[in-house]
Design a protein around this motif. Structure first.
Motif, PDB file in Angstrom:
ATOM      1  N   LEU A 168     -38.180 -20.222  87.171  1.00 49.71           N
ATOM      2  CA  LEU A 168     -38.356 -19.583  87.419  1.00 49.71           C
ATOM      3  C   LEU A 168     -37.198 -18.647  88.298  1.00 49.71           C
ATOM      4  N   ASP A 169     -36.199 -17.782  87.949  1.00 47.74           N
ATOM      5  CA  ASP A 169     -35.124 -16.893  89.467  1.00 47.74           C
ATOM      6  C   ASP A 169     -35.476 -15.244  89.133  1.00 47.74           C
ATOM      7  N   ASN A 170     -36.085 -15.310  90.419  1.00 47.41           N
ATOM      8  CA  ASN A 170     -36.321 -13.557  90.470  1.00 47.41           C
ATOM      9  C   ASN A 170     -35.308 -13.362  90.709  1.00 47.41           C
ATOM     10  N   MET A 171     -33.666 -13.498  90.156  1.00 48.96           N
ATOM     11  CA  MET A 171     -32.619 -13.100  90.612  1.00 48.96           C
ATOM     12  C   MET A 171     -32.629 -11.931  91.575  1.00 48.96           C
ATOM     13  N   LYS A 172     -32.543 -12.649  93.475  1.00 47.18           N
ATOM     14  CA  LYS A 172     -32.570 -12.569  94.239  1.00 47.18           C
ATOM     15  C   LYS A 172     -31.404 -14.153  94.934  1.00 47.18           C
ATOM     16  N   ALA A 225     -31.304 -17.677  94.561  1.00 47.38           N
ATOM     17  CA  ALA A 225     -32.894 -18.302  94.149  1.00 47.38           C
ATOM     18  C   ALA A 225     -32.568 -19.522  93.028  1.00 47.38           C
ATOM     19  N   PRO A 226     -30.969 -18.808  92.315  1.00 49.32           N
ATOM     20  CA  PRO A 226     -31.013 -20.088  91.448  1.00 49.32           C
ATOM     21  C   PRO A 226     -30.397 -21.075  92.408  1.00 49.32           C
ATOM     22  N   ARG A 230     -34.885 -22.958  82.096  1.00 55.07           N
ATOM     23  CA  ARG A 230     -34.178 -22.306  82.887  1.00 55.07           C
ATOM     24  C   ARG A 230     -34.713 -20.859  82.432  1.00 55.07           C
ATOM     25  N   SER A 280     -35.255 -16.294  83.947  1.00 56.62           N
ATOM     26  CA  SER A 280     -35.082 -15.097  84.957  1.00 56.62           C
ATOM     27  C   SER A 280     -35.794 -13.825  84.658  1.00 56.62           C
ATOM     28  N   LYS A 281     -35.861 -13.226  85.469  1.00 58.88           N
ATOM     29  CA  LYS A 281     -36.861 -12.138  86.042  1.00 58.88           C
ATOM     30  C   LYS A 281     -36.712 -11.473  87.120  1.00 58.88           C
ATOM     31  N   ASN A 282     -36.558  -9.682  87.036  1.00 57.72           N
ATOM     32  CA  ASN A 282     -36.627  -8.864  87.616  1.00 57.72           C
ATOM     33  C   ASN A 282     -37.493  -9.472  89.220  1.00 57.72           C
TER      34      ASN A 282
END
Length: 76
Positions: free
Chosen positions: A18-22, A25-26, A47, A49-51
């Protein structure tokens, strides 16, 4: 709160990344998954993503509930 149970066998596991989009992170999640697989742990990657500033949307939560484990990247 008790710790979550450890995964036994990873060969049949679905692990959500789970990528927090910062920033970064990826890359962090990719390197973690590659390192685990290089050391012999085979698993299905999911894979998502979330804000970073909001709770995960229901659609993301629904996917997470189908996984055996979740790794959240909190990066900058």
């Amino acid at each position: 709160m008790p710790l979550a149970e450890r995964l036994g066998e990873t060969s049949t596991a679905r692990i959500a990344l789970l990528d927090n989009m910062k920033a970064n992170a990826p890359e962090l999640l990719h390197e973690l998954a590659e390192t685990l697989q290089a050391s012999g742990h085979q698993f299905e990657r999911v894979r998502l993503s979330k804000n970073a500033t909001a709770a995960a949307p229901e659609v993301v939560m629904a996917h997470l509930k189908t996984c055996d484990a979740v790794v959240l990247a909190i990066a900058d």
